[in-house]
Design a protein around this motif. Sequence first.
Motif, mmCIF file in Angstrom:
data_model
loop_
_atom_site.group_PDB
_atom_site.id
_atom_site.type_symbol
_atom_site.label_atom_id
_atom_site.label_comp_id
_atom_site.label_asym_id
_atom_site.label_seq_id
_atom_site.Cartn_x
_atom_site.Cartn_y
_atom_site.Cartn_z
ATOM 1 N N VAL A 113 0.819 -1.218 0.000
ATOM 2 C CA VAL A 113 0.000 0.000 0.000
ATOM 3 C C VAL A 113 0.852 1.267 0.000
ATOM 4 O O VAL A 113 0.347 2.352 -0.275
ATOM 5 C CB VAL A 113 -0.984 0.052 1.195
ATOM 6 N N HIS A 114 2.142 1.144 0.300
ATOM 7 C CA HIS A 114 3.003 2.325 0.332
ATOM 8 C C HIS A 114 3.206 2.879 -1.073
ATOM 9 O O HIS A 114 3.249 2.135 -2.049
ATOM 10 C CB HIS A 114 4.349 2.022 0.991
ATOM 11 N N THR A 115 3.339 4.200 -1.137
ATOM 12 C CA THR A 115 3.521 4.917 -2.397
ATOM 13 C C THR A 115 4.717 5.847 -2.255
ATOM 14 O O THR A 115 5.276 5.984 -1.162
ATOM 15 C CB THR A 115 2.274 5.767 -2.705
ATOM 16 N N VAL A 116 5.058 6.508 -3.335
ATOM 17 C CA VAL A 116 6.122 7.517 -3.267
ATOM 18 C C VAL A 116 5.761 8.552 -2.210
ATOM 19 O O VAL A 116 6.607 8.970 -1.416
ATOM 20 C CB VAL A 116 6.342 8.174 -4.646
ATOM 21 N N ILE A 121 6.792 11.163 2.956
ATOM 22 C CA ILE A 121 6.257 11.653 4.232
ATOM 23 C C ILE A 121 6.970 10.970 5.398
ATOM 24 O O ILE A 121 7.301 11.613 6.402
ATOM 25 C CB ILE A 121 4.726 11.463 4.292
ATOM 26 N N SER A 122 7.258 9.680 5.269
ATOM 27 C CA SER A 122 7.993 8.964 6.324
ATOM 28 C C SER A 122 9.411 9.498 6.473
ATOM 29 O O SER A 122 9.917 9.616 7.593
ATOM 30 C CB SER A 122 8.042 7.466 6.015
ATOM 31 N N VAL A 123 10.053 9.830 5.356
ATOM 32 C CA VAL A 123 11.406 10.374 5.420
ATOM 33 C C VAL A 123 11.388 11.768 6.049
ATOM 34 O O VAL A 123 12.258 12.096 6.869
ATOM 35 C CB VAL A 123 12.067 10.378 4.030
ATOM 36 N N ILE A 124 10.398 12.572 5.719
ATOM 37 C CA ILE A 124 10.253 13.895 6.337
ATOM 38 C C ILE A 124 10.071 13.740 7.847
ATOM 39 O O ILE A 124 10.697 14.444 8.643
ATOM 40 C CB ILE A 124 9.086 14.680 5.696
ATOM 41 N N SER A 125 9.252 12.785 8.248
ATOM 42 C CA SER A 125 9.036 12.499 9.666
ATOM 43 C C SER A 125 10.333 12.038 10.326
ATOM 44 O O SER A 125 10.650 12.437 11.451
ATOM 45 C CB SER A 125 7.945 11.449 9.814
ATOM 46 N N MET A 126 11.103 11.224 9.620
ATOM 47 C CA MET A 126 12.383 10.739 10.136
ATOM 48 C C MET A 126 13.358 11.906 10.348
ATOM 49 O O MET A 126 14.084 11.937 11.334
ATOM 50 C CB MET A 126 12.972 9.726 9.158
ATOM 51 N N LEU A 127 13.356 12.881 9.413
ATOM 52 C CA LEU A 127 14.222 14.051 9.583
ATOM 53 C C LEU A 127 13.820 14.834 10.835
ATOM 54 O O LEU A 127 14.673 15.321 11.571
ATOM 55 C CB LEU A 127 14.150 14.963 8.355
ATOM 56 N N ALA A 128 12.514 14.931 11.059
ATOM 57 C CA ALA A 128 12.012 15.684 12.205
ATOM 58 C C ALA A 128 12.267 14.957 13.530
ATOM 59 O O ALA A 128 12.424 15.595 14.569
ATOM 60 C CB ALA A 128 10.515 15.950 12.041
ATOM 61 N N ASP A 129 12.317 13.635 13.486
ATOM 62 C CA ASP A 129 12.425 12.851 14.716
ATOM 63 C C ASP A 129 13.382 11.674 14.501
ATOM 64 O O ASP A 129 12.948 10.535 14.320
ATOM 65 C CB ASP A 129 11.029 12.357 15.111
#
Length: 166
Positions: A113-116, A121-129
Amino acid sequence: MAREQAALLLARQLKELKKCSMGFSAGLIDDDDLFKWEVVIYGPPDTLYEGGMFKAHLLFPKEYPHRPPKMKFVSDMWHPNIDQDGNVCISILHEPGDDTYGYEKAEERWLPVHTVETICISVISMLADPNDESPANVDAAKMMRESVEEFKKKVTRTVRRSVEDL
């Protein structure tokens, strides 16, 4: 057959992303190859990475969406979850199924179900946290824990370089 289905899915995702995307932009590296994407991740607001524009490549296998793409930053990055070569290490980009080491649950790993968009969005979240418990870059994780000011300075230089390099 699988490659054609993957290409159709990727073409649809590219069309959708051109309509609207938050925090990143995406496109093909080469107009003739739907399996090689370039994304620019914008450093999330109110984080050390704010103001950065970080270029990365997403390389999709022919078995997509049943297998995850590989994501590699081509911009210099200093982050506990991005290794020295720029490879992104987050759960949703790990092969599907059970983790042989027991760190991740199967539902935290790659799912079709994952998309680009969900990847970015997950990578952006990873940068934030950042997760310094399971680092891909041990030096960055150690610096983040033990020398916070030095870590901040190094990330600030990385952000500045990201903008200059684009």
